[in-house]
Scaffold this motif. Structure first.
Motif, PDB file in Angstrom:
ATOM      1  N   PHE A 161       0.840  -1.201   0.000  1.00 13.02           N
ATOM      2  CA  PHE A 161       0.000   0.000   0.000  1.00 13.02           C
ATOM      3  C   PHE A 161       0.879   1.256   0.000  1.00 13.02           C
ATOM      4  CE2 PHE A 161      -2.358   3.111   2.769  1.00 13.02           C
ATOM      5  CZ  PHE A 161      -3.333   3.453   1.856  1.00 13.02           C
ATOM      6  N   MET A 162       1.904   1.260   0.828  1.00 12.92           N
ATOM      7  CA  MET A 162       2.781   2.422   0.922  1.00 12.92           C
ATOM      8  C   MET A 162       3.705   2.555  -0.289  1.00 12.92           C
ATOM      9  SD  MET A 162       1.799   4.037   3.507  1.00 12.92           S
ATOM     10  CE  MET A 162       3.100   5.278   3.576  1.00 12.92           C
ATOM     11  N   SER A 163       3.875   1.470  -1.033  1.00 12.65           N
ATOM     12  CA  SER A 163       4.696   1.540  -2.252  1.00 12.65           C
ATOM     13  C   SER A 163       3.918   2.116  -3.424  1.00 12.65           C
ATOM     14  CB  SER A 163       5.235   0.156  -2.618  1.00 12.65           C
ATOM     15  OG  SER A 163       4.207  -0.672  -3.135  1.00 12.65           O
ATOM     16  N   GLY A 164       2.617   2.349  -3.211  1.00 11.02           N
ATOM     17  CA  GLY A 164       1.832   2.993  -4.259  1.00 11.02           C
ATOM     18  C   GLY A 164       0.628   2.222  -4.746  1.00 11.02           C
ATOM     19  N   LYS A 165       0.407   1.025  -4.215  1.00 10.29           N
ATOM     20  CA  LYS A 165      -0.754   0.240  -4.632  1.00 10.29           C
ATOM     21  C   LYS A 165      -2.012   0.697  -3.894  1.00 10.29           C
ATOM     22  CE  LYS A 165       1.530  -4.036  -6.031  1.00 10.29           C
ATOM     23  NZ  LYS A 165       1.597  -5.511  -5.845  1.00 10.29           N
ATOM     24  N   GLY A 166      -3.075   0.935  -4.642  1.00 10.96           N
ATOM     25  CA  GLY A 166      -4.380   1.216  -4.066  1.00 10.96           C
ATOM     26  C   GLY A 166      -4.439   2.492  -3.244  1.00 10.96           C
ATOM     27  N   ASN A 167      -5.636   2.750  -2.702  1.00 14.31           N
ATOM     28  CA  ASN A 167      -5.828   3.902  -1.818  1.00 14.31           C
ATOM     29  C   ASN A 167      -6.522   3.520  -0.511  1.00 14.31           C
ATOM     30  OD1 ASN A 167      -8.283   3.456  -3.270  1.00 14.31           O
ATOM     31  ND2 ASN A 167      -8.986   5.508  -2.733  1.00 14.31           N
ATOM     32  N   VAL A 168      -6.767   2.210  -0.326  1.00 17.74           N
ATOM     33  CA  VAL A 168      -7.319   1.673   0.915  1.00 17.74           C
ATOM     34  C   VAL A 168      -6.633   0.341   1.175  1.00 17.74           C
ATOM     35  CG1 VAL A 168      -9.390   0.877   2.137  1.00 17.74           C
ATOM     36  CG2 VAL A 168      -9.578   2.745   0.472  1.00 17.74           C
ATOM     37  N   ALA A 169      -6.281   0.079   2.429  1.00 20.31           N
ATOM     38  CA  ALA A 169      -5.728  -1.222   2.811  1.00 20.31           C
ATOM     39  C   ALA A 169      -6.720  -1.916   3.736  1.00 20.31           C
ATOM     40  CB  ALA A 169      -4.379  -1.066   3.511  1.00 20.31           C
ATOM     41  N   ALA A 170      -6.880  -3.226   3.577  1.00 23.48           N
ATOM     42  CA  ALA A 170      -7.818  -3.988   4.402  1.00 23.48           C
ATOM     43  C   ALA A 170      -7.080  -5.105   5.115  1.00 23.48           C
ATOM     44  CB  ALA A 170      -8.937  -4.577   3.542  1.00 23.48           C
ATOM     45  N   GLY A 171      -7.473  -5.349   6.370  1.00 22.52           N
ATOM     46  CA  GLY A 171      -6.838  -6.433   7.091  1.00 22.52           C
ATOM     47  C   GLY A 171      -7.299  -6.543   8.519  1.00 22.52           C
ATOM     48  N   VAL A 172      -6.653  -7.459   9.256  1.00 18.94           N
ATOM     49  CA  VAL A 172      -6.914  -7.621  10.683  1.00 18.94           C
ATOM     50  C   VAL A 172      -6.416  -6.373  11.409  1.00 18.94           C
ATOM     51  CG1 VAL A 172      -6.299  -8.959  12.736  1.00 18.94           C
ATOM     52  CG2 VAL A 172      -6.806 -10.130  10.581  1.00 18.94           C
ATOM     53  N   LYS A 173      -7.205  -5.872  12.345  1.00 21.23           N
ATOM     54  CA  LYS A 173      -6.899  -4.599  12.998  1.00 21.23           C
ATOM     55  C   LYS A 173      -5.508  -4.578  13.598  1.00 21.23           C
ATOM     56  CE  LYS A 173      -8.778  -1.299  16.342  1.00 21.23           C
ATOM     57  NZ  LYS A 173      -9.901  -1.020  17.281  1.00 21.23           N
ATOM     58  N   GLN A 174      -5.153  -5.607  14.365  1.00 26.89           N
ATOM     59  CA  GLN A 174      -3.854  -5.598  15.028  1.00 26.89           C
ATOM     60  C   GLN A 174      -2.712  -5.632  14.022  1.00 26.89           C
ATOM     61  OE1 GLN A 174      -2.307  -9.021  17.222  1.00 26.89           O
ATOM     62  NE2 GLN A 174      -2.033  -7.706  18.997  1.00 26.89           N
TER      63      GLN A 174
END
Length: 245
Positions: A161-174
């Motif tokens: 995500f930080m490398s430039g993919k997408g504009n939202v990241a999804a995952g387990v909260k922790q």
């Protein structure tokens, strides 16, 4: 204490050793000590307890993703997995009741105009998600307008995500909270988009799997009632999850 009949036990652990798939893609359930390389976590504690109850040695087999773990149990390479309950996986895997409930959340950059979960599923959004994860399966069913960008694993989501993919990241909260600490300018959207129920799964291809599932369900119910799982979570400093009801 509930017991398992000999025929079901022979089907459950046909090699004489209980082969347990451990998903290292979810740090709430298991992780590997960086120094000793020893596996540790709630799922390991439960696996060892089951092995003790059925008087069988336990062989812990680590996998990097939930998808790889599921593929292994479907192929008959392992006897038991700890994965999220999902209807698609349920075609091949028989589940116990959940033992832990985990929150799936969205993460965005601080500059993002997205303020709530309701604003994510629109055409211009691209959601980065770990391939084959429980939330990938869920979002594949539920997302109607946004695009899903699947990356190699749950651990890779924030970095990709930080490398430039997408504009939202999804995952387990922790997982997202932990990974995002390596960067600045990120925020998690309030609330959750899914509550993930983690359970034990065994292959339906095995004879007597219904009896084995009933036995394991009884074990999980007892471990929740007696505080075994709550104590394990506390011992492993697990936050962002709760013992399933």
């Amino acid at each position: 204490m509930k017991t398992i009949d000999s025929a079901s036990l022979a089907s459950f652990a046909p090699t004489g050793t209980l082969r347990v798939g451990i998903n290292l893609g979810n740090p709430l359930l298991a992780n590997e000590d960086s120094n000793t390389k020893k596996l540790q976590g709630v799922s390991i504690d439960i696996a060892q307890e089951i092995g003790k109850r059925i008087s069988r040695p336990v062989h812990l087999i680590p996998f990097k993703t939930a998808g790889a773990t599921v593929d292994a149990v479907k192929a008959g390479e392992i006897d038991l997995v700890f994965v999220a309950i999902d209807p698609i996986r349920g075609a091949d895997i028989s589940y116990t009741p959940a033992y832990i409930q985990i929150e799936g959340v969205y993460l965005v950059k601080a500059s993002s105009l997205i303020k709530s979960n309701d604003e994510v599923d629109v055409n211009e959004n691209e959601i980065v998600v770990g391939k084959g994860s429980a939330y990938d399966l869920y979002l594949t069913r539920e997302i109607k307008n946004a695009s899903l960008l699947r990356v190699s694993s749950s651990q890779a989501v924030v970095d990709d995500f930080m490398s430039g993919k997408g504009n939202v990241a999804a995952g387990v909260k922790q997982q997202l909270e932990s990974d995002s600490q390596r960067y600045i300018g990120l925020r998690i959207l309030p609330g959750r988009f899914i509550e993930i129920n983690q359970a034990i799964g065994i292959p339906k291809a095995r004879p007597h799997y219904e009896n084995t599932t009933a036995y394991l369900s009884g074990v999980i119910t007892e471990l929740k009632r007696t505080g075994f799982i709550a104590n394990s979570m506390q011992r492993h400093h697990i936050e962002g999850a709760r013992v399933a009801e």
